[in-house]
Write a protein that holds these residues in place. Structure first.
Motif, PDB file in Angstrom:
ATOM      1  N   MET A  35     -40.576   9.969 -34.434  1.00 12.32           N
ATOM      2  CA  MET A  35     -41.871  10.018 -34.041  1.00 12.32           C
ATOM      3  C   MET A  35     -42.496  10.941 -35.131  1.00 12.32           C
ATOM      4  N   PHE A  36     -43.825  10.560 -35.468  1.00 12.15           N
ATOM      5  CA  PHE A  36     -44.689  11.395 -36.375  1.00 12.15           C
ATOM      6  C   PHE A  36     -46.026  11.766 -35.580  1.00 12.15           C
ATOM      7  N   LYS A  48     -47.063  15.887 -35.973  1.00 17.48           N
ATOM      8  CA  LYS A  48     -46.387  16.799 -36.740  1.00 17.48           C
ATOM      9  C   LYS A  48     -47.223  17.482 -37.777  1.00 17.48           C
ATOM     10  N   VAL A  49     -47.158  18.744 -37.862  1.00 10.06           N
ATOM     11  CA  VAL A  49     -47.840  19.439 -39.006  1.00 10.06           C
ATOM     12  C   VAL A  49     -46.830  20.338 -39.779  1.00 10.06           C
ATOM     13  N   SER A  50     -46.931  20.868 -40.942  1.00  9.71           N
ATOM     14  CA  SER A  50     -46.300  22.023 -41.396  1.00  9.71           C
ATOM     15  C   SER A  50     -46.493  23.356 -40.558  1.00  9.71           C
ATOM     16  N   GLU A  51     -45.897  24.148 -41.067  1.00  8.77           N
ATOM     17  CA  GLU A  51     -45.732  25.512 -40.298  1.00  8.77           C
ATOM     18  C   GLU A  51     -47.176  26.259 -40.643  1.00  8.77           C
ATOM     19  N   ILE A  52     -47.692  26.168 -41.841  1.00 11.93           N
ATOM     20  CA  ILE A  52     -48.834  26.715 -42.185  1.00 11.93           C
ATOM     21  C   ILE A  52     -50.234  26.127 -41.379  1.00 11.93           C
ATOM     22  N   ALA A  53     -50.081  24.672 -41.432  1.00 12.61           N
ATOM     23  CA  ALA A  53     -50.904  23.984 -40.777  1.00 12.61           C
ATOM     24  C   ALA A  53     -51.090  24.260 -39.332  1.00 12.61           C
ATOM     25  N   ALA A  95     -47.996  14.062 -41.682  1.00 16.02           N
ATOM     26  CA  ALA A  95     -47.035  14.079 -40.378  1.00 16.02           C
ATOM     27  C   ALA A  95     -45.865  12.938 -40.979  1.00 16.02           C
ATOM     28  N   HIS A  96     -46.413  11.807 -41.619  1.00 15.74           N
ATOM     29  CA  HIS A  96     -45.529  10.851 -41.817  1.00 15.74           C
ATOM     30  C   HIS A  96     -44.518  10.988 -42.918  1.00 15.74           C
TER      31      HIS A  96
END
Length: 113
Positions: A35-36, A48-53, A95-96
């Motif tokens: 999943m995204f 889903k996002v990056s840690e910073i986002a 996210a993808h």
């Protein structure tokens, strides 16, 4: 962006499939079986996002930690219609990419990524 718009954006990304593992009222967009983006039964969207986002979006109040998935750096938008469509589409593409990059080389090749 409404549910149909989210579907159109997500399904335009390479190798994306739509699944309903949590019931017909939840749309889960996956790449390589992972999943995204997920649209909930009441119209909220999680992705889903990056840690910073994750830090920026949650600390500024633009998003909240996604229920059950926050530990994996997912955010939730209770009202995706309140976001700019282009900005949201960009987050879905990121996210993808985050999820696709975690797939094996073989899986990425099979999906044409």
């Amino acid at each position: 962006m409404d549910r149909a718009g989210i579907g159109k954006v997500c399904l335009s990304l390479p190798g994306t499939t739509l699944d309903h593992p949590f019931g017909d009222d939840h749309d889960c967009y996956k790449v390589g079986g992972k999943m995204f983006v997920m649209v909930g039964g009441e119209g909220s969207v999680s992705f889903k996002v990056s840690e910073i986002a994750y830090e920026i979006l949650t600390e500024t109040g633009k998003a909240r930690p996604a229920p059950y998935l926050a530990r994996a750096k997912w955010v939730n938008l209770p009202d995706p219609d309140a976001w700019d469509d282009e900005e949201l589409a960009e987050h879905f593409a990121i996210a993808h990419r985050i999820i696709a990059e975690k797939l094996t080389k073989k899986a990425r090749a099979e999906l044409g990524l």
